[in-house]
Design an enzyme around this catalytic site. Structure first.
Site, PDB file in Angstrom:
ATOM      1  N   LYS A  40       0.893  -1.164   0.000  1.00 41.78           N
ATOM      2  CA  LYS A  40       0.000   0.000   0.000  1.00 41.78           C
ATOM      3  C   LYS A  40       0.928   1.209   0.000  1.00 41.78           C
ATOM      4  O   LYS A  40       1.679   1.412   0.954  1.00 41.78           O
ATOM      5  CB  LYS A  40      -0.866  -0.018   1.253  1.00 41.78           C
ATOM      6  CG  LYS A  40      -1.690   1.251   1.484  1.00 41.78           C
ATOM      7  CD  LYS A  40      -2.593   1.079   2.713  1.00 41.78           C
ATOM      8  CE  LYS A  40      -3.393   2.328   3.020  1.00 41.78           C
ATOM      9  NZ  LYS A  40      -4.307   2.141   4.172  1.00 41.78           N
ATOM     10  N   GLU A  97      -3.433   7.057   2.259  1.00 38.97           N
ATOM     11  CA  GLU A  97      -3.703   7.242   3.691  1.00 38.97           C
ATOM     12  C   GLU A  97      -2.410   7.363   4.498  1.00 38.97           C
ATOM     13  O   GLU A  97      -2.255   6.725   5.542  1.00 38.97           O
ATOM     14  CB  GLU A  97      -4.572   6.093   4.221  1.00 38.97           C
ATOM     15  CG  GLU A  97      -5.921   6.040   3.548  1.00 38.97           C
ATOM     16  CD  GLU A  97      -6.858   4.976   4.106  1.00 38.97           C
ATOM     17  OE1 GLU A  97      -6.377   3.921   4.539  1.00 38.97           O
ATOM     18  OE2 GLU A  97      -8.070   5.215   4.092  1.00 38.97           O
ATOM     19  N   ASP A 106     -14.863   2.088  -1.006  1.00 37.37           N
ATOM     20  CA  ASP A 106     -14.210   1.369   0.086  1.00 37.37           C
ATOM     21  C   ASP A 106     -15.110   0.323   0.740  1.00 37.37           C
ATOM     22  O   ASP A 106     -15.581   0.540   1.848  1.00 37.37           O
ATOM     23  CB  ASP A 106     -13.746   2.379   1.145  1.00 37.37           C
ATOM     24  CG  ASP A 106     -12.802   1.755   2.160  1.00 37.37           C
ATOM     25  OD1 ASP A 106     -12.390   0.608   1.938  1.00 37.37           O
ATOM     26  OD2 ASP A 106     -12.475   2.414   3.151  1.00 37.37           O
ATOM     27  N   GLU A 159     -15.943  -4.508   8.128  1.00 36.07           N
ATOM     28  CA  GLU A 159     -15.734  -3.120   8.564  1.00 36.07           C
ATOM     29  C   GLU A 159     -16.986  -2.266   8.399  1.00 36.07           C
ATOM     30  O   GLU A 159     -17.357  -1.520   9.295  1.00 36.07           O
ATOM     31  CB  GLU A 159     -14.570  -2.524   7.765  1.00 36.07           C
ATOM     32  CG  GLU A 159     -14.341  -1.053   8.066  1.00 36.07           C
ATOM     33  CD  GLU A 159     -13.159  -0.462   7.294  1.00 36.07           C
ATOM     34  OE1 GLU A 159     -12.483  -1.197   6.558  1.00 36.07           O
ATOM     35  OE2 GLU A 159     -12.926   0.753   7.450  1.00 36.07           O
TER      36      GLU A 159
END
Ligand code: GCW
Length: 698
Positions: free
Chosen positions: A297, A301, A374, A402
């Site tokens: 990644k 973020e 997401d 999530e």
């Protein structure tokens, strides 16, 4: 009467023994149906196995264990045996047709075939590698666990995808990002000296559903994992996983050369940086010769990446790929990127990655989340699928829930997976579903050290579904659920059918009590548990729910048509056409693509406002019915698991109502319309819901 009570009590102990859920779908319970038991016993008396590798030993042990449990027999090894585990080189005297078939099964596919030797029926489980035979054994045991007829078998099963991975978002302190089932399975402090039984059972479970790779660490990566002491620990795990055909992968923190190597830069074009990675990779392969590679990644973020040095994702990925290539390792480079500069977060992954198509080395795959935002309860497929013909793509699904009720909601995700896989990308014309654009599958794991692995007893079904679907993308959600229910609970139809019905509807109900009609990302800040459609306090617009729903007095939804952000232009023309016109856009996706008036007439014939009320209310009612349905099934389930599910369903039912009331009251402040007659009134006023401060410790 007494006698009847005694028999009943015996029956109950037999079918409802205390269970923790630890055994997953590998319970191997004694077969209760005498006729089926006898049929199996008449065919299975012994087995023979050719070879002594650890993998074949694992296959033999599993076969013995499974048959001991189900048939209550200790399976002796004889030659010939009634079950034969062998590779083609041990089948010299066998008909040529078998050998020809095995030429097609590759390194992982297997056959299970009834043959006759000395006038006796025998069951041949064969494949070109020991791993294939192990898969065959698990499949054979599954046939018996699901009470299939095994009299005349002629099965050939070949995985449609070579990469079938779990991604663990496990931190080195054993917390799990977005984990709802306890702490990480990897006991870093005790490794490498101590590898507990749980690691073996994890590997067995994965092998039983064809998962052949695991990424041990969080994509928000810690460079410590790449230091020598930690690599020794990783080796200890990899040594177990190898036996079960599972390759070990790690996440690579892009700045590791600075953090671990004392270099001044992590610039992928810097020769010292490249040399550092090469040396590091070589040292990993010294320890773990079948190491799978890296998942990365980068520039997302807050994670470091090549863009920190003015380089592209391709520059970064290719540097790692070059180091891994001599060892046949791969890089899975994630496309989950977004920044505050993008006018519509939906568009960003495509904008960054589409221009790089064809620029990645051969051993790089770009790993794409199923949808453009997401892991929402429902998303259209990511426009990258079908748009990168020159780059192998991996699908990233999120097993851990999530945004789907986390540890407390019963949601079977296979229908979500299928919806995405079946969506036509129209790449090169009609008939190119997302599944046809994929070179691999990854599921963000929902596994922790809870006794039952996944927290919610039904969450195990999502792990199961990921494995089965990555092996065979033709399997229906229903087939997979049936298999899972029968193995996890019981084959009794009076249980299987209603539970199947609950599972098959569960995801749609969740969509409708959380984010109906294409609403997106209206969950509570940060931890994402519970509703917060009013959320507008976070530092970046695209972290806030109001950015996604754009409710105002005129209507609700995000205009992504040509008069809006034009995100739809990222799809093939035929896909765009499905969504572009407000009157023909399917209700389920309306607010993904349109800012629609509260009075807009939906395809259902209701106004948008009334449809919203209808969806929130009916879904909440359905969850209550599911709760009742489960209560009626008590007699089929052991008391422990029954009660656990019963309690969780009570939470889910009350939270569905919480979602419904909080969202409808909030959206009503814009629509200014009354709730249609006949619906249950909200339990509290809007201020009450806004003042609920949901503090979670994860
Ligand atoms: O869904 C978001 C999560 C982050 C996660 C990120 C990602 C690992 O909220 O916790 O970080 O996606 O996929 O990288």
């Amino acid at each position: 009467m007494k006698r009847f009570a005694f028999v009943l009590a015996m029956l109950c102990t037999a079918c409802c023994q205390a269970e923790t859920g630890y055994e997953l779908w590998l319970r191997y319970q004694p077969i209760a149906n005498a006729q089926y038991l006898n049929a199996c016993k008449s065919l299975i008396r012994s087995y023979e196995v050719h070879g002594t590798s650890p993998t074949l030993q694992a296959a033999s042990a599993e076969l013995e264990r499974g048959l001991k449990g189900m048939l209550r027999i200790s399976l002796p090894r004889t030659n010939p045996g009634s079950i034969i585990l062998a590779k083609p080189e041990h089948l010299l005297s066998f008909p040529n047709t078998i050998k020809t078939t095995l030429q097609k099964t590759g390194t992982e596919g297997f056959i299970i075939k009834t043959i006759s030797i000395d006038n006796k029926k025998r069951i041949l489980i064969s494949g070109n590698t020991d791993q294939a035979i192990l898969y065959g054994v698990f499949h054979f045991l599954r046939l018996i666990q699901t009470a299939q007829n095994i009299h005349s078998l002629d099965i050939i099963s070949i995985p449609r995808s070579a990469l079938r991975l779990l991604n663990h978002w496990d931190n080195l302190n054993r917390t799990i990002e977005r984990g709802y089932a306890g702490f990480s399975l990897w006991q870093w402090n005790n490794l490498p000296a101590c590898v507990d039984q749980r690691i073996i059972d994890y590997a067995r479970a994965n092998a039983s559903i064809g998962i052949n790779g695991t990424v041990l660490t969080n994509v928000n990566a810690n460079a410590l994992i790449l230091t020598d002491p930690f690599l020794q620990k990783v080796k200890a795990l990899a040594d177990v996983f190898r036996v079960y055909g599972i390759k070990t992968y790690l996440t690579a923190r892009f700045s590791a050369p600075i953090e671990n190597g004392n270099l001044k830069t992590a610039d992928p074009l810097d020769p010292a940086v490249r040399a550092w990675w090469k040396k590091k990779v070589d040292s990993i392969y010294q320890l773990i010769p079948d190491f799978g590679g890296f998942l990365v990644k980068a520039n997302s973020e807050g994670q470091p990446g090549p863009q920190d040095y003015g380089r592209t994702h391709a520059d970064g990925a290719n540097m790692l790929a070059e180091a891994l290539a001599p060892h046949n390792g791969i890089v899975m480079w994630r496309a989950f990127v977004y920044s505050h500069t993008s006018e519509d977060r939906f568009k960003q992954a495509y904008e960054e990655f589409k221009p790089l198509d064809g620029k990645f080395n051969a051993n790089v795959l770009v790993q794409v989340k199923n949808g453009p935002i997401d892991f929402q309860p429902r998303e259209p497929f990511s426009p990258l699928f079908g748009s990168m013909p020159g780059t192998p793509l991996m699908m990233e699904f999120q097993l851990t829930q999530e945004y789907l009720g986390q540890g407390t909601h019963l949601v079977y995700e296979a229908p979500l997976f299928r919806e995405v896989l079946d969506a036509d990308t129209y790449a090169n014309g009609k008939g190119n579903p997302v599944s046809s654009t994929l070179s691999g599958f990854a599921g963000v794991a929902n596994i922790g050290n809870d006794l039952n692995w996944c927290g919610h007893p039904f969450a195990q079904s999502n792990w199961y579904a990921l494995g089965r679907l990555s092996w065979d993308q033709q399997l229906s959600s229903e087939e997979i659920a049936r298999e899972w229910i029968k193995q996890t609970f019981t084959t009794t139809p009076a249980f299987v059918e209603p539970v199947l019905d609950m599972m098959m509807h569960s995801r749609e109900w969740l969509v409708n009590y959380m984010t109906p009609l294409g609403l997106t990302h209206i969950m509570y800040n940060d931890h994402h548990y519970g509703p917060m459609p009013w959320g507008n306090s976070l530092g970046r617009p695209d972290w806030n729910p109001v950015y996604y729903h754009k409710a105002d007095s005129a209507g609700i939804g995000f205009n992504r048509t040509s008069s809006g952000s034009n995100a739809l232009s990222q799809y093939a023309a035929q896909v765009r056409q499905q969504f572009e016109q407000i009157d023909t856009c399917p209700d389920d996706y309306l607010l993904w693509f349109h800012h629609a008036s509260w009075d807009h007439t939906m395809q259902s014939g209701r106004s948008l406002w009334n449809e919203l009320c209808y969806r929130y209310h009916t879904a909440t009612d359905s969850v209550r019915q599911m709760q009742q349905q489960w209560k009626s099934l008590r007699r089929f389930v052991d008391p422990e698991r029954f009660r656990h599910v019963e309690q969780l369903l009570a939470i889910q039912a009350s939270e569905a109502a919480w979602w419904r009331d909080a969202c409808l009251l909030y959206f009503q402040t814009f629509s200014r319309k009354p709730f249609p007659a006949g619906y249950e009134p909200p339990a509290h006023d809007l201020e009450y819901y806004k003042n609920l401060h949901i503090r979670l410790t994860y």
